[in-house]
Motif scaffolding. Structure first.
Motif, mmCIF file in Angstrom:
data_model
loop_
_atom_site.group_PDB
_atom_site.id
_atom_site.type_symbol
_atom_site.label_atom_id
_atom_site.label_comp_id
_atom_site.label_asym_id
_atom_site.label_seq_id
_atom_site.Cartn_x
_atom_site.Cartn_y
_atom_site.Cartn_z
ATOM 1 N N GLU A 219 27.091 -34.168 -1.097
ATOM 2 C CA GLU A 219 27.766 -33.231 -1.979
ATOM 3 C C GLU A 219 28.561 -32.346 -1.403
ATOM 4 O OE1 GLU A 219 23.827 -30.992 -2.702
ATOM 5 O OE2 GLU A 219 23.268 -32.447 -4.326
ATOM 6 N N GLU A 220 28.484 -32.039 0.019
ATOM 7 C CA GLU A 220 29.693 -31.318 0.646
ATOM 8 C C GLU A 220 30.931 -32.117 0.495
ATOM 9 O OE1 GLU A 220 30.842 -29.414 5.023
ATOM 10 O OE2 GLU A 220 28.604 -30.318 4.640
ATOM 11 N N ARG A 221 30.953 -33.504 0.613
ATOM 12 C CA ARG A 221 32.195 -34.139 0.672
ATOM 13 C C ARG A 221 32.558 -34.166 -0.758
ATOM 14 N NH1 ARG A 221 34.068 -37.208 4.274
ATOM 15 N NH2 ARG A 221 35.740 -38.767 4.025
ATOM 16 N N MET A 222 31.767 -34.258 -1.629
ATOM 17 C CA MET A 222 32.140 -34.171 -3.295
ATOM 18 C C MET A 222 32.797 -33.179 -3.530
ATOM 19 S SD MET A 222 32.774 -35.582 -6.152
ATOM 20 C CE MET A 222 31.780 -37.015 -5.899
ATOM 21 N N GLN A 223 32.512 -31.877 -2.969
ATOM 22 C CA GLN A 223 33.046 -30.591 -3.091
ATOM 23 C C GLN A 223 34.481 -30.414 -2.564
ATOM 24 O OE1 GLN A 223 30.188 -27.406 -1.676
ATOM 25 N NE2 GLN A 223 28.898 -27.806 -3.587
ATOM 26 N N MET A 224 34.311 -31.045 -1.382
ATOM 27 C CA MET A 224 35.802 -31.225 -0.611
ATOM 28 C C MET A 224 36.707 -31.900 -1.406
ATOM 29 S SD MET A 224 36.666 -32.307 3.261
ATOM 30 C CE MET A 224 36.362 -33.989 2.834
ATOM 31 N N MET A 225 36.173 -33.066 -1.876
ATOM 32 C CA MET A 225 37.109 -34.145 -2.693
ATOM 33 C C MET A 225 37.604 -33.459 -4.019
ATOM 34 S SD MET A 225 36.303 -37.838 -4.625
ATOM 35 C CE MET A 225 35.897 -38.428 -2.682
ATOM 36 N N MET A 226 36.814 -32.775 -4.628
ATOM 37 C CA MET A 226 37.159 -31.845 -5.875
ATOM 38 C C MET A 226 38.242 -30.979 -5.606
ATOM 39 S SD MET A 226 35.782 -33.163 -8.507
ATOM 40 C CE MET A 226 36.043 -32.334 -9.875
ATOM 41 N N ALA A 227 38.101 -30.220 -4.401
ATOM 42 C CA ALA A 227 39.209 -29.025 -3.842
ATOM 43 C C ALA A 227 40.276 -29.847 -3.640
ATOM 44 C CB ALA A 227 38.638 -28.472 -2.663
ATOM 45 N N ILE A 228 40.284 -31.031 -3.139
ATOM 46 C CA ILE A 228 41.681 -31.750 -2.683
ATOM 47 C C ILE A 228 42.378 -32.036 -3.920
ATOM 48 C CG2 ILE A 228 42.591 -33.718 -1.699
ATOM 49 C CD1 ILE A 228 40.572 -33.422 0.587
ATOM 50 N N TYR A 229 41.544 -32.699 -5.128
ATOM 51 C CA TYR A 229 41.982 -32.988 -6.309
ATOM 52 C C TYR A 229 42.745 -32.005 -7.001
ATOM 53 C CZ TYR A 229 40.996 -38.114 -6.814
ATOM 54 O OH TYR A 229 40.905 -39.347 -6.648
ATOM 55 N N GLU A 230 42.103 -30.704 -6.799
ATOM 56 C CA GLU A 230 42.557 -29.537 -7.629
ATOM 57 C C GLU A 230 44.080 -29.158 -7.161
ATOM 58 O OE1 GLU A 230 39.615 -26.447 -7.871
ATOM 59 O OE2 GLU A 230 38.368 -27.564 -8.895
ATOM 60 N N ASP A 231 44.142 -29.313 -5.902
ATOM 61 C CA ASP A 231 45.517 -29.084 -5.260
ATOM 62 C C ASP A 231 46.551 -30.076 -4.977
ATOM 63 O OD1 ASP A 231 47.010 -26.955 -3.823
ATOM 64 O OD2 ASP A 231 46.690 -28.098 -2.097
#
Length: 296
Positions: A219-231
Motif C-alpha cells: 500500500e505504501e508503494r502504491m501511494q508512492m506510485m500514485m504520487a509519481i504519476y500525478e507529477d
C-alpha cells in the motif's frame, strides 16, 4: 508531412490519455479525427467535446485485439474520409506481476491489446498509406521497450516488440523509397489511466488467481506510485511532441530523460557481454532527472 489541414487521422485508444491529447492536437491543426476505443461512454464524450470545439470527429467502438473490429475500423475510416493520412496505434494496457505468478490470461490480455493492436493497425492501414504516399504511422511503444524492469514482463515484452516492429518498418519504407513516415513513441511515466487498465479487461481474460490482500508495504508503494504519476508528464505535452515528430518525420519520440541512464546501461551491458545490471523497479529511477545524462 507538412500540414495536418484537411488530413484524416485514426487514433486507437483515443478516448483518454495520450490518445485523446493527440486527437485534440491534430484536430486543432485542422485534421479530421476518428477515435477508436473500447470504452463507449468515454469515446462518445470525447467526440462530443471535439465536435463542440469545431473539430470534425467521429468515434468507432473498437477492441484493437480483435481482427474483425480492426477490419471494421478501417472500413469505417475509408468510408468516411476516403483517404487516411495519420494512423496512431496507441491503445495500450498495463499489467504486472512476477513471472512465476502470471497466468495465460494475463499474457493474452496484454499481448492482445499492446502487440496485436499494433499488428492489426499496420495490416489494415499500411497498404493504403503506401498506395497514396501521404501518410505517417505512430506506434506507441515505451521506455519499457528499451529496458527490462521486474514485475512488468508482459508489458515490456509487447513494447520491445513494438519498437522492433517500428524499426523494421522504418527500414522497409526507406528501402522501398516510400514517402510514408513512421515514428515510435517511447514515453516514460505519463499521467494517464493506464494504471487502471483492469477496468477494460474482458471477463474471459480475467485471472482466475485471487491476489493476496496487499501488505502495508504494498500500500505504501502504491501511494508512492500514485504520487509519481500525478507529477508525471502530461498527455498534451506528449501530443505536442508527436505532432512535431510527424511534421519533421522524426522516428524516435522521447518524452523525458528519466530512463536514459537505464537504457544506456542496458546497451553497455549488452556491448560488454556482462550480466544485466539491476536497478530496482521502474518507479525507483530518479524521477527528477529531466535533462539528458552527462557523459563521463
Amino acid at each position: 508531412m507538412d500540414t495536418f489541414e484537411g488530413k484524416a487521422a485514426v487514433i486507437t485508444g483515443g478516448a483518454s490519455g495520450m490518445g485523446r491529447a493527440m486527437a485534440d492536437r491534430f484536430g486543432a491543426a485542422g485534421a479530421r479525427i476518428m477515435i477508436a476505443d473500447v470504452e463507449g461512454p468515454a469515446m462518445d464524450a470525447a467526440v462530443a467535446e471535439m465536435n463542440d470545439a469545431g473539430v470534425d470527429a467521429v468515434g468507432v467502438l473498437t477492441d484493437v485485439s480483435s481482427e474483425q473490429d480492426m477490419d471494421e475500423l478501417a472500413e469505417a475510416a475509408f468510408s468516411r474520409f476516403g483517404q487516411v493520412n495519420v494512423v496512431c496505434n496507441n491503445a495500450g494496457v498495463g499489467a504486472g506481476g512476477l513471472m512465476h505468478t502470471l497466468t495465460t490470461a494475463d499474457w493474452q490480455w496484454v499481448l492482445g491489446v499492446n502487440l496485436w493492436g499494433v499488428i492489426h493497425g499496420l495490416r489494415v492501414f499500411l497498404p493504403h498509406l503506401m498506395e497514396h504516399g501521404d501518410g505517417h504511422i505512430v506506434n506507441t511503444g515505451s521506455v519499457a521497450g528499451h529496458t527490462s524492469y521486474p514485475n512488468i514482463g508482459p508489458y515490456s515484452a509487447t513494447k520491445h516488440a513494438v519498437v522492433t516492429i517500428s524499426e523494421t518498418l522504418y527500414h522497409e519504407l526507406q528501402e522501398s523509397g516510400s514517402t510514408v513516415g513512421v515514428s515510435v513513441l517511447c514515453p516514460g511515466l505519463v499521467t494517464t489511466n493506464i494504471i487502471n487498465s483492469e477496468r477494460n479487461r474482458p471477463e474471459i481474460l480475467r485471472s482466475p488467481i485471487i491476489p493476496p490482500d496487499p501488505t502495508a508495504e504494498d500500500e505504501e508503494r502504491m501511494q508512492m506510485m500514485m504520487a509519481i504519476y500525478e507529477d508525471a508528464v502530461k498527455p498534451p505535452e506528449v501530443a505536442e511532441l508527436v505532432f512535431n515528430a510527424v511534421l519533421d518525420n522524426q522516428f524516435y519520440i522521447w518524452t523525458d530523460y528519466v530512463y536514459a541512464p537505464a537504457i544506456m546501461q542496458r546497451h553497455e551491458d549488452i556491448q560488454l557481454g556482462r550480466n544485466p545490471s539491476f536497478r530496482g523497479q521502474l518507479i525507483d529511477e530518479d524521477q527528477t532527472a529531466k535533462g539528458p545524462p552527462q557523459a563521463g
